[in-house]
Write an enzyme that holds these catalytic residues in place. Structure first.
Site: not given
Ligand code: PEP
Length: 253
Positions: A12, A14, A97, A99, A169, A175, A215
């Site tokens: 992803n 973003k 997601h 976000e 998630e 992040g 992460s």
């Molecule tokens: C994501 O945006 O779905 C995500 C898991 O980000 P990150 O790996 O940076 O935590």
């Protein structure tokens, strides 16, 4: 990771990278000829057609959008429909997601509508859900995820649920550099599989892929990916560097 289920590592991006940077990244990753699992690239909308050219003819490599609108067309300035995505050769869409939920107000109802819109076209939704830090601290993580699953899967048939790719998630891990421990992630994935089974059937629950996201990086990927109910990863930050992403892909084996 179960041997029978589809294994997926999804990137992803973003709102990152130019088209040129994205193409370079994909081309570098795809120099790896022997992919041990399916790969998914989810670039920004503006990059989809160019990234499609880079992945065409590669087995096991899929193109995803990061969002969609649930209507096919109409007066929705700035939005992109599943009809348009399918027309571009997109195969999957990230839906729900955190976000989108937190910054853009995506509700459980909208997420359900988006999942249905994907499934009514030839698009597999990558359905994201997960609890916030305070919900975990107050031991409400299972309740929260149950509610998100019920909302997202509302009125879907067994056959439709079978086509969904799930992604747990935890918001506190996205992040932030704080990853769920393999124990925490595996416990939630087991719970999710049980919930899916009560919404559909055991067979569906056993066969759908459930990815972990939050992460994921080369240092923690192997332990997470070898948990029996974790079938891959949705990767944000570490998907922007070919070396890190490939190290995560290699951790599948
Ligand atoms: C994501 O945006 O779905 C995500 C898991 O980000 P990150 O790996 O940076 O935590």
């Amino acid at each position: 990771m179960s041997e029978n289920r589809r294994q997926i590592i999804a990137a992803n991006w973003k709102m990152n990278l130019t088209v040129g940077q994205g193409k370079k990244l994909v081309n570098h990753i795809l120099e790896e000829k022997d992919l041990p699992c399916d790969l998914v690239f989810a670039p920004p909308f503006t990059h989809l057609s160019e990234i499609k050219k880079s992945i065409t003819d590669r087995d096991k490599v899929f193109l995803a959008a990061q969002n969609c609108h649930h209507e096919s067309n109409g007066a929705y300035t700035g939005e992109i429909s599943t009809v348009m995505l399918e027309d571009m050769g997109v195969q999957m869409v990230i839906v729900g997601h955190s976000e989108r939920r937190q910054l853009f107000g995506d509700t459980g109802k909208w997420i359900n509508q988006k999942i249905k819109a994907c499934l009514s076209r030839n698009l597999q939704p990558i359905f994201c859900f997960g609890e916030k830090l305070d919900q975990r601290e107050q031991n409400q993580h299972f309740e929260t995820v149950r509610k998100q699953l019920n909302e997202g899967l509302s009125n879907l048939s067994e056959a439709q649920i079978q086509d969904v790719i799930f992604a747990y998630e935890p918001v506190w891990a996205i992040g932030t550099g704080h990853t769920a421990t393999p124990g925490q992630a595996e416990e939630m994935h087991q719970f999710v599989r049980k919930e899916i089974s009560s919404t559909s059937t055991d067979q569906v629950a056993r066969s759908v892929p459930i990815l972990y996201g939050g992460s994921v990086k080369p240092a923690n990927a192997s332990e997470l990916l070898h948990c029996p109910n974790i079938d891959g990863a949705l990767v944000g930050g570490a998907s922007l560097k070919a070396k890190d992403f490939l190290a995560i892909v290699e951790a599948v084996v």
